[in-house]
Design a protein around this motif. Structure first.
Motif, short mmCIF file in Angstrom:
data_model
loop_
_atom_site.label_atom_id
_atom_site.label_comp_id
_atom_site.label_asym_id
_atom_site.label_seq_id
_atom_site.Cartn_x
_atom_site.Cartn_y
_atom_site.Cartn_z
N HIS A 157 0.79 3.34 -2.55
CA HIS A 157 1.31 2.73 -3.67
C HIS A 157 2.27 1.49 -2.79
O HIS A 157 2.40 1.45 -1.89
CB HIS A 157 2.17 3.77 -4.68
CG HIS A 157 1.53 4.95 -4.89
ND1 HIS A 157 0.63 4.92 -6.15
CD2 HIS A 157 1.24 6.03 -4.47
CE1 HIS A 157 0.35 6.09 -6.39
NE2 HIS A 157 0.56 6.83 -5.40
N CYS B 170 3.92 -1.03 -9.64
CA CYS B 170 3.11 -0.66 -8.48
C CYS B 170 2.16 -1.64 -8.03
O CYS B 170 1.40 -2.32 -8.85
CB CYS B 170 2.09 0.71 -8.81
SG CYS B 170 1.30 1.11 -7.24
N GLU C 75 -0.12 -1.82 -5.42
CA GLU C 75 -1.14 -1.53 -4.52
C GLU C 75 -2.24 -0.72 -5.57
O GLU C 75 -1.80 0.28 -5.97
CB GLU C 75 -0.82 -0.63 -3.27
CG GLU C 75 -1.80 -0.58 -2.38
CD GLU C 75 -2.13 -1.71 -1.61
OE1 GLU C 75 -1.26 -2.42 -0.88
OE2 GLU C 75 -3.24 -2.27 -1.79
N TYR C 76 -3.55 -1.06 -5.60
CA TYR C 76 -4.44 -0.38 -6.62
C TYR C 76 -4.57 1.17 -6.12
O TYR C 76 -4.90 1.34 -4.83
CB TYR C 76 -5.88 -1.06 -6.78
CG TYR C 76 -6.72 -0.39 -7.48
CD1 TYR C 76 -6.40 -0.36 -8.86
CD2 TYR C 76 -7.69 0.51 -7.14
CE1 TYR C 76 -7.21 0.00 -9.90
CE2 TYR C 76 -8.63 1.08 -8.10
CZ TYR C 76 -8.20 0.86 -9.32
OH TYR C 76 -9.03 1.82 -10.25
N CYS C 77 -4.20 1.94 -7.13
CA CYS C 77 -4.05 3.42 -6.73
C CYS C 77 -4.80 4.20 -7.50
O CYS C 77 -4.65 5.68 -7.58
CB CYS C 77 -2.70 3.83 -6.63
SG CYS C 77 -1.77 3.64 -8.19
N HIS D 52 -3.46 2.99 -12.27
CA HIS D 52 -2.48 2.23 -11.42
C HIS D 52 -1.54 1.20 -12.66
O HIS D 52 -0.48 0.77 -11.99
CB HIS D 52 -3.35 1.12 -10.53
CG HIS D 52 -2.57 0.15 -10.09
ND1 HIS D 52 -1.80 0.04 -9.08
CD2 HIS D 52 -2.82 -1.20 -10.36
CE1 HIS D 52 -1.35 -1.12 -8.88
NE2 HIS D 52 -2.29 -2.08 -9.62
N MET E 131 1.51 2.55 -14.07
CA MET E 131 2.39 3.41 -12.92
C MET E 131 3.56 2.13 -12.97
O MET E 131 3.71 1.50 -11.95
CB MET E 131 1.80 3.37 -11.54
CG MET E 131 2.55 4.18 -10.37
SD MET E 131 1.73 4.48 -9.05
CE MET E 131 3.30 5.29 -7.98
CU1 CUA Z 1 0.50 3.23 -7.43
CU2 CUA Z 1 -0.80 1.40 -7.95
#
Ligand code: CUA
Length: 382
Positions: A152, A187, A189-191, A195, A198
């Motif tokens: 993340h 967040c 960062e693609y998670c 996402h 988040m």
């Molecule tokens: Cu955690 Cu995107």
């Protein structure tokens, strides 16, 4: 001028002590590159018209020697100027990078655990919160961050800070909110599926309000790691009464068998002692040295053969997958307490003793709003 450029570039307000500097460099780079491309475009347009092909123009065979010297002079000074400009950007940027990477020594440390798809926070006094990070305003805050699943990235646009949060490692980030207020966390960062949801909030409070807010929080939940990493040995560890985060770390160390090889009293055993370890300079077996910060200590838990303390055998097993992210955070806090000479039970400077005894209760409108907004937005995954 700052305000005008900030609005022109659609930047959020500058809510941390470093934000204005970072924007300053941003403005310089943007205006220099915009100005440069404008200049190139205008000169090209002028040459296009002035030197367009005409039937009656004689084509010179070779430039006059005097012309060649002038052209070379222009070329060298142009290249030199551009080089100086870019080195200037680098010098300013490098100094800002060092500042961003060096939290002040008196910074208040808060542990951050990321998971799909929420943020949780553990304070030195053993309390925890989800989705809302409480901090005192006008005080340097150091976040020691780790993830329990995927990568993340903790991003607070108004503070101009962003740092990846990585499973099995601890990364650090620091900021100082200039004044009380509520700031958004994303967040970056693609998670996975959730996402974009988040999100969290940083709620910066006055010292007294912060102390009060911490009192009202529930104890930090080591089980936030969920059933995946849940260790039977820890079932009896999670206490009813609120323990400090360092005390939780002490219990984790015992439950996970750390104390079979390490000591907390200064005597070396199979592994180096933990007393005074955090923040010290560790000599490595390859002759190099490293500062035992949160990043190195986490590395040593997850990849113990990577950088070995001089004088010790590489016999430690990896704790990757055996220590959950919240347990790692608690362990780090225990190590930090051992180095700062305070007992694990003490909460550390600034954790809660900010409100003078007997001070009247303070209403927390911003906090309540943040909490109720949070309740709807974040849901634990089963
Ligand atoms: Cu955690 Cu995107």
């Amino acid at each position: 001028m700052n305000e005008l450029l900030r609005r022109l570039l659609f930047l959020p307000r500058q809510a941390s002590t470093l934000a204005a500097q970072i924007d300053g460099l941003h403005y310089a780079v943007i205006s220099a590159t915009l100005g440069g491309s404008l200049l190139v475009g205008l000169v090209a347009a002028f040459f296009l018209i002035r030197y367009r092909h005409r039937l009656d123009t004689p084509i010179p065979l070779a430039p006059h020697p005097e012309q060649g010297r002038v052209a070379r002079g222009i070329e060298i000074s142009g290249a030199g100027l551009l080089l100086a400009l870019f080195i200037g950007f680098w010098v300013v940027g490098f100094r800002q990078f060092v500042q961003l990477e060096s939290p002040p020594a008196d910074a208040l440390t808060i542990q951050v655990v990321a998971k799909q798809w929420m943020w949780s926070f553990a304070y030195p006094n053993g309390r925890g919160s989800k989705g809302v990070l409480y901090v005192p305003a006008a005080r340097a805050i150091r976040l020691a961050m780790t993830s329990r699943d995927v990568i993340h990235s903790f991003f607070v646009p108004e503070f101009r800070v962003k740092k990846d949060v990585i499973p099995g490692r601890t990364t650090e980030l620091w900021f100082e909110a200039r004044e009380p207020g509520t700031y958004s966390v994303f967040c970056a960062e693609y998670c996975g599926e959730g996402h974009s949801t988040m999100r969290a909030q940083v709620v910066a409070l006055s010292d007294a309000e912060y102390a009060l807010a911490l009192e009202g929080l529930p104890p930090f939940d080591l089980d936030i790691a969920g059933p995946v990493y849940r260790e039977p040995a820890l079932a009896g560890v999670a206490p009813r009464e609120p323990l400090s985060l360092a005390q939780l770390g002490e219990r984790v160390a015992t439950a996970k068998g750390c104390m079979r090889c390490h000591t907390a009293d200064g005597t070396p055993h199979i592994g180096p002692t933990w007393l005074g370890m955090y923040g010290s300079i560790v000599p490595l077996s390859d002759g190099q040295q490293v500062v035992a910060d949160a990043a190195y200590l986490t590395d040593s838990m997850m990849d113990p053969r990577g950088r070995i303390h001089r004088g010790f055998l590489p016999v430690m097993p990896s704790y990757q997958g055996l220590l959950s992210a919240p347990e790692t955070g608690a362990l780090l806090e225990y190590l930090r307490a051992l180095a700062s000479g305070r007992a694990p039970g003490e909460t550390g400077a600034g954790a809660s003793p900010l409100a003078p005894p007997g001070s009247p209760p303070i209403r927390l409108p911003s906090t309540e709003r943040a909490l109720s907004a949070d309740a709807g937005a974040f849901q634990e995954t089963p």
